[in-house]
Design an enzyme around this catalytic site. Structure first.
Site, PDB file in Angstrom:
ATOM      1  CG  ASP A  52      -0.339  -0.123   2.527  1.00 23.66           C
ATOM      2  OD1 ASP A  52       0.908  -0.144   2.603  1.00 23.66           O
ATOM      3  OD2 ASP A  52      -1.075  -0.198   3.539  1.00 23.66           O
ATOM      4  CB  SER A  53       4.574   1.707   0.108  1.00 27.55           C
ATOM      5  OG  SER A  53       4.847   0.517  -0.610  1.00 27.55           O
ATOM      6  CE  LYS A 121       2.898  -6.140   4.168  1.00 27.96           C
ATOM      7  NZ  LYS A 121       2.433  -4.989   5.007  1.00 27.96           N
ATOM      8  CD  GLU A 123       0.005  -1.616   8.137  1.00 28.07           C
ATOM      9  OE1 GLU A 123      -0.443  -0.839   9.013  1.00 28.07           O
ATOM     10  OE2 GLU A 123       0.594  -1.215   7.109  1.00 28.07           O
ATOM     11  CD  GLU A 190       7.347  -0.187   8.443  1.00 31.69           C
ATOM     12  OE1 GLU A 190       7.611   0.923   7.948  1.00 31.69           O
ATOM     13  OE2 GLU A 190       6.341  -0.863   8.122  1.00 31.69           O
TER      14      GLU A 190
END
Length: 272
Positions: A52-53, A121, A123, A190
């Site tokens: 999503d970056s 993925k 979070e 991260e």
């Protein structure tokens, strides 16, 4: 010699597990389009993250929050078309899985059906367990993401190193153990202390991928645009630039503009 399709061994979640067991490091990068995905896949990258970056490096947004599920599917589909070897993981974007496990499953199913990706993925830890379990129940592989979770930036208010205090560090370890227990095949950590990463790596059997989390991780991930030096306004300690394409591209464009303006391009050999 260029590899044929018969020579290519597809990376799977089980391959990654085996790499950890044999002490082989996992290399992971982001990609958002067909052309760059093809280049890095042919360069033997193990995992490609359609992150999503893309909201930042493609869309120009300050955070990852604005990108939509439809946009992630578009990027994911473009990447999958190019890939023959790497495991392709697609981020579930903000708002597509938090607080509603049915919506989470629907989002994950759309990604898998419409992109052809290998995994998704998410979070978060304990807070999203219901969503993760529901996705896993459909046979969809899930990669977790703990530590600094960019989709929660408005909650954190800063991009500083996470889990430096005991309470948050203890929670991260518990969340990692929980994600492994319910069936996640891997976890991204991260921007956390290297010592904490080392502890998680030792406690878990699944591969741990680090970004700003130290060398003890079973693998590393970087944003492609950052490591290639295309983006210049992001320089955290953990980022190693392997090229400076910002200058290379800029110089090429300036020479092109000059050649057009001076009537040098196209020349006689470059026309029909």
């Amino acid at each position: 010699m260029k590899k044929t399709k018969q020579d290519i061994t597809k990376v799977t979640t089980q391959v990654l597990r085996g790499m950890k067991e044999h002490g082989k490091k996992i290399a992971m990068l982001t990609a958002y389009d067909y052309t760059t995905a093809k280049i890095i896949d042919q360069a033997n990258i193990d995992v490609i993250l359609v992150g999503d970056s893309a909201a930042n490096v493609i869309g120009g947004h300050r955070t990852t929050l604005p990108i939509t599920l439809d946009q992630m599917i578009y990027h994911g589909r473009s990447v999958v078309k190019a890939v023959e070897r790497a495991l392709v993981v697609v981020d579930l974007p903000f708002g597509s899985y938090q607080g509603n496990s049915r919506e989470a499953l629907a989002s994950a199913i759309r990604i898998m059906k419409e992109t052809g990706a290998d995994a998704v993925k998410l979070e978060g830890g304990k807070e999203i367990v219901e969503s993760v379990e529901r996705i896993l129940s459909a046979g969809i592989p899930v990669m977790g993401h703990l530590g600094l979770t960019p989709q929660s930036i408005n909650k954190f208010g800063t991009y500083v190193v996470r889990a430096t205090e005991k309470a948050e560090a203890d929670k991260l370890v518990k969340d990692a153990v929980l994600l492994e227990k319910i069936g996640c095949f891997s976890i991204v950590l991260e921007k956390i202390p290297a010592k904490l990463t080392k502890k998680v790596v030792k406690e878990l059997a699944i591969p741990i991928i680090g970004i700003g989390a130290g060398c003890a991780a079973d693998g590393q991930v970087l944003v492609l645009h950052d490591m290639l030096g295309i983006t210049q306004d992001f320089s955290p300690r953990f980022l190693r630039r392997y090229a400076n394409l910002n200058d290379v591209i800029g110089d090429a464009v300036r020479r092109y503009v000059d050649d057009v303006k001076t009537h040098d391009f196209p020349n006689v050999k470059e026309q029909y």
